[in-house]
Scaffold this active site. Structure first.
Site, PDB file in Angstrom:
ATOM      1  N   ASN A 454       3.160  -4.774   2.135  1.00 57.68           N
ATOM      2  CA  ASN A 454       1.911  -3.854   1.756  1.00 57.68           C
ATOM      3  C   ASN A 454       0.779  -4.863   1.936  1.00 57.68           C
ATOM      4  O   ASN A 454       0.492  -5.943   1.850  1.00 57.68           O
ATOM      5  CB  ASN A 454       2.036  -3.674   0.114  1.00 57.68           C
ATOM      6  CG  ASN A 454       0.788  -3.410  -0.767  1.00 57.68           C
ATOM      7  OD1 ASN A 454       0.896  -2.727  -0.388  1.00 57.68           O
ATOM      8  ND2 ASN A 454       0.370  -4.356  -1.527  1.00 57.68           N
ATOM      9  N   GLU A 455      -0.789  -4.147   2.786  1.00 62.12           N
ATOM     10  CA  GLU A 455      -2.094  -4.916   2.746  1.00 62.12           C
ATOM     11  C   GLU A 455      -1.814  -5.920   4.155  1.00 62.12           C
ATOM     12  O   GLU A 455      -2.930  -6.648   3.695  1.00 62.12           O
ATOM     13  CB  GLU A 455      -2.432  -4.982   1.478  1.00 62.12           C
ATOM     14  CG  GLU A 455      -2.749  -3.746   0.571  1.00 62.12           C
ATOM     15  CD  GLU A 455      -3.799  -4.421  -0.751  1.00 62.12           C
ATOM     16  OE1 GLU A 455      -4.052  -3.254  -1.013  1.00 62.12           O
ATOM     17  OE2 GLU A 455      -3.643  -5.053  -1.423  1.00 62.12           O
ATOM     18  N   MET A 456      -0.879  -6.348   4.462  1.00 60.55           N
ATOM     19  CA  MET A 456      -0.972  -7.740   5.433  1.00 60.55           C
ATOM     20  C   MET A 456      -1.837  -7.574   6.854  1.00 60.55           C
ATOM     21  O   MET A 456      -2.577  -8.161   6.808  1.00 60.55           O
ATOM     22  CB  MET A 456       0.423  -7.895   5.825  1.00 60.55           C
ATOM     23  CG  MET A 456       0.790  -9.328   5.046  1.00 60.55           C
ATOM     24  SD  MET A 456      -0.221 -10.109   3.768  1.00 60.55           S
ATOM     25  CE  MET A 456      -1.040 -11.098   5.324  1.00 60.55           C
TER      26      MET A 456
END
Length: 899
Positions: A454-456
């Site tokens: 998620n979102e890296m």
């Protein structure tokens, strides 16, 4: 004790617990949570960790070790006098830093709550009574020590009030360290099953199933059992990795056979030969479909492992569904598609992001999870995303998704942080974690994709945190090399996506609007207008959200009366978003008049949230084909809190969940604001996007059914005193999987725009009410998802849609009249309890709730036009009450009554 041909001793039950500081000694049930038991004992205050600010005590409690012990004895069948190397301790979930001793000797260590562990223990056991001790070390101290060796960025690292630092240094639920919706509760415990097992030679560990779908509708299964060595001498590591070949076991006289049980009970038999697999044609296959496209028939698959003497040596049972399911990516006029396709049929994904259901995982029961997912099905979901900062849910979660037709976007448990991938031990640990969970989940028909994190990827590109080229290389190694390799080997038919959001990977414009999936937070975090959603045409919207208060009864459950003031210390503690109260207050002031009391504030905040998310969903559904998914943030909470959820921490429906139910319905009517016609005020200054308060609108219908419809759209322009100013209708054909404008209305003259003043009274004194009816269009045999699994099951007689309402000004500017809304309770023809609402003038966001009990209706937060009554059906709640008592226990609120 003998289970599936193995000798098994379940070590669940009562264990003794002692803290390293000596302050706490108690007993608890395993599987279980130490912190949940501490709460029961009053460690976080008499009222529990949720009460007021008591949650702040949990972080200090984590600053110590805990040791769990119990005695156990072995019965007949355990080879203490024979092959001790065939005795194992199997741990399905240790949270998190565990050292295991048996009779005082260390038999193993674990450092990852997300995976199973397996330790040889025969050398440490003795006849009669044995003692096992599991010491769970201080996770906060461990993280600090690891971070001192190699500091690695993670979100919230500079905000200790919000989260404990360095959650990325340990393989533990990230959000247990705190998040912008959850408290800091770094729990500990034996959170899944633990047992002693004896088996010889081999263990049947898992079964891989590949599906082959022919163009003629045929389906065959490739069934491939996977074994683990049964003797410790044949395995030199604790993890559960690839085992020996089936051929070796068969040559030693073992046999593998199985059954495929059809949904109608018919059975097909098969056996496995030395090749290690069998291809089984499925007789008269029935396909599994996502919700709304057809049914979800499930097949039972059982593989039995038999010893040379004919005794059963193991058995694995799965439930599978026959389908193809992937993400379709093809070039088109807008860029590249990103859309789920099941059995060749692309569909608009409608769902939300799922987080852990409680700060104490032991409180999450199968029944509670089932209710949560059934509430998704009631709200017309066909998809759900498991967010990557929590835990991998238990098997029952996926079983329910299989049954309900909810396609699962499964994040791996990596979120908003950089990880120590250049550490070989850590890399192998997380690789084992991924292998373990992929093997557990891969057979579920609901599994739509597996996502690396998620979102890296977007964090590296857009968030501006300090990082090195070496860390970017480690990112690539983790999510674009190692994890895809595991997926290709363990689940080659499951779609893998490197990150959310992402476009193609490798840091190539990860939040690109024309390809891949997107997260969009300019509405809320960026403080942009709701209407800003309509300026964006994402290919797949996997995160967007807006906050509100939880249900009033939920607020009352953790507060005293003096706390119930916006900005009070207790309410601020139950608001973990930075500046969340400021943003919520600002949006309320932008759209609504000041609420008259706290109950009205709660109600209007939920209206505010529902309107924001509805605006986005309806826009993306109007642009179906260009956008093919809406997964809002977030479905649920893990405690009572102001958040983006549609189901609050007590599981109560916010108005958002009702709004989503309407916006996610197979057919939805919506309003698109159009630029004012040439010559009218504002026509020369709107650019490509109409203002939200334009007097010129288009009425759309969106159809996500697998069959065409003949639809009629009705509308009525009504003054706020109830006088009808205009009305009309239009009939149109609506293809399957399509959205189109049905009517265009221009009320510039009626609303006073022709006089050049956008603020004149008529603009504020009129509302547009609209509704639709629809019926299947002709013979549906040619539908893309036709047959008994789709169109013929979902097509039916005429359907009547709900009444919707559109205002030509912000809700605070609409001059609503005081309304007398009445309520009566009755029964429909099927004996179901109903609630009938009437109003003498138009009333908006009319909401029915229980004063002392919870109630779920088939709709809520609805408009009344002042002329027509609305009959709502009770879905659940108040079953023990008679109709009179039920009616007396209800309250009604609406927008005009809030100020």
């Amino acid at each position: 004790m003998q289970h599936n041909g193995l000798y098994t001793l379940d070590l669940g039950g009562v264990w003794k617990v002692e803290s390293s500081c000596g302050a706490w000694r108690f007993e608890m049930n395993v599987p279980g949570s130490i912190f949940a038991e501490l709460e029961r004992l009053g460690a976080f205050g008499a009222e529990g960790a949720f009460w007021r600010e008591n949650n702040r005590l949990c972080q200090d409690m984590a600053e110590r070790d805990f040791t769990l012990t119990r005695a156990f004895g072995l019965g007949d069948g355990f080879p203490l006098d024979g092959r001790r190397d065939a005795l194992w301790l199997e741990c399905d979930g240790l949270d998190t830093l565990a050292e295991i001793r048996i009779n005082g000797a260390v038999v193993g260590r674990a450092d990852n709550m997300h995976r199973r562990w397996r330790f040889p223990i025969g050398a440490f056991l003795r006849p009669g009574s044995n003692e096992i001790a599991v010491t769970l070390s201080n996770s906060l101290a461990y993280c600090r020590e690891r971070a001192a060796r190699r500091p690695l960025w993670q979100t919230y690292e500079n905000n200790p009030e919000l989260a404990a630092p360095h959650f990325n240094q340990i393989r533990k639920s990230h959000c247990s360290f705190g998040w912008d919706w959850g408290p800091v509760v770094p729990d500990a415990g034996i959170w899944r099953d633990i047992r002693v097992v004896s088996y010889t030679d081999w263990k049947l560990d898992s079964v891989a199933v590949l599906q082959r779908h022919g163009g003629d509708g045929s389906v065959s299964l490739e069934i491939r059992p996977e074994l683990l060595p049964g003797a410790a001498s044949r395995q030199d590591r604790a993890g559960l990795g690839a085992g020996p070949s089936v051929a070796e076991a068969l040559a030693a006289g073992y046999a593998l056979s199985g059954t495929l049980t059809h949904p109608d009970g018919a059975v097909q038999l098969f056996s496995i030969d030395a090749s290690g697999s069998v291809t089984l044609p499925v007789a008269e296959p029935r396909l599994w479909w996502p919700a709304g496209l057809g049914r979800q028939p499930l097949y039972g698959l059982t593989v039995s492992f038999t010893a040379p003497d004919g005794a059963e040596a193991g058995q694995t049972s799965l439930r599978i569904g026959l389908r193809t399911l992937t993400v379709r990516q093809e070039r088109d006029q807008w860029g590249e598609t990103f859309e789920f396709a099941c059995n060749g049929v692309s569909f608009f994904a409608r769902g939300a992001n799922y987080i852990p259901e409680d700060i104490f995982l032991s409180r999450v029961t199968p029944e509670r999870t089932r209710t949560l997912l059934e509430d998704c099905a009631l709200a017309n979901f066909n998809a759900i995303r498991v967010w990557g900062g929590g835990v991998y849910p238990p098997d029952g979660f996926y079983d329910a998704c299989d049954e309900l037709g909810l396609v699962v976007w499964q994040d791996l448990m990596f979120a908003c942080a950089v990880y120590d991938v250049k550490n070989p031990e850590f890399l192998e640990n997380i690789a084992e974690e991924v292998r373990d969970n992929v093997r557990r989940l891969r057979h579920h028909p609901s599994l739509g994709l597996i996502c690396g994190n998620n979102e890296m990827e977007v964090a590296f590109v857009e968030w501006g945190f300090p990082h090195t080229l070496g860390q970017k290389a480690e990112y690539i190694e983790q999510y674009e090399v190692r994890f895809p390799e595991i997926l290709a080997r363990e689940a080659p038919q499951t779609f893998y996506w490197p990150a959310s959001p992402s476009s193609t990977g490798s840091f190539e414009n990860p939040n690109a609007p024309d390809r891949g999936d997107c997260h969009y937070w300019d509405v809320w975090h960026g403080y942009k207008d709701f209407h800003d959603f309509t300026r964006h045409y994402f290919r797949f919207m996997s995160e967007f959200g807006f906050e509100s208060y939880p249900d009033l009864k939920t607020v009352e459950s953790f507060t005293v009366p003096e706390d119930r003031v916006q900005g009070s210390p207790v309410l601020e503690d139950h608001q973990r978003c930075v500046l969340g109260t400021v943003k919520l207050a600002g949006y309320l002031a932008r759209y609504f008049r000041s609420p008259k009391d706290f109950a009205s504030l709660v109600h209007v905040s939920q209206i505010n949230q529902a309107e924001a998310i509805r605006t986005g969903i309806e826009h993306w559904r109007r642009n179906r084909g260009r956008c093919m998914g809406s997964i809002y943030w977030q479905l649920n909470d893990n405690w009572p809190v102001n958040s983006w959820s549609s189901l609050d921490g007590a599981g109560r429906w916010k108005l958002l969940h009702y709004a989503v139910k309407r916006a996610y319905a197979p057919v939805v009517a919506s309003v698109e604001a159009l630029a004012p016609a040439a010559g009218n005020p504002g026509s020369d200054s709107t650019g490509d996007h109409a203002p939200a308060d334009s007097p010129r609108v288009a009425l759309h219908l969106s159809n996500e059914n697998p069959f065409a419809l003949t639809a009629t759209l009705y509308w009525s322009l009504v003054a706020t005193d109830g006088t009808e100013l205009d009305s009309g209708s239009a009939e149109a054909g609506l293809p399957a999987f399509a959205s189109r404008a049905i009517a265009e209305l221009d009320y510039a003259h009626k609303l006073g725009f022709a006089r050049g003043d956008r603020r004149v009274a008529p603009l504020r004194n009129a509302l547009l009410f609209f509704r639709w009816t629809a019926r299947p269009q002709g013979d549906q045999a040619g539908s893309p998802a036709a047959s008994e699994t789709a169109a013929s099951e979902t097509a039916g007689p005429e359907v009547v849609g709900p009444v919707s309402c559109h205002a030509f000004a912000p809700w605070k500017s609409v001059e609503l009249k005081p309304a007398a809304v009445t309520l009566s309770v009755g029964r429909d023809g099927a004996g179901r309890r109903t609630v009938t609402l009437r109003s003498d003038t138009p009333a908006l966001f009319v909401t029915v709730s229980g004063r002392e009990f919870d109630v779920v209706l088939d709709d809520n937060g609805i408009p009344l036009d002042g002329r027509n009554e609305r009959v709502l059906t009770v879905v659940r709640g108040g079953e023990a009450l008679n109709d009179r008592e039920f009616a007396a226990g209800l309250r009604v609120s609406h927008l005009r009554d809030s100020y």
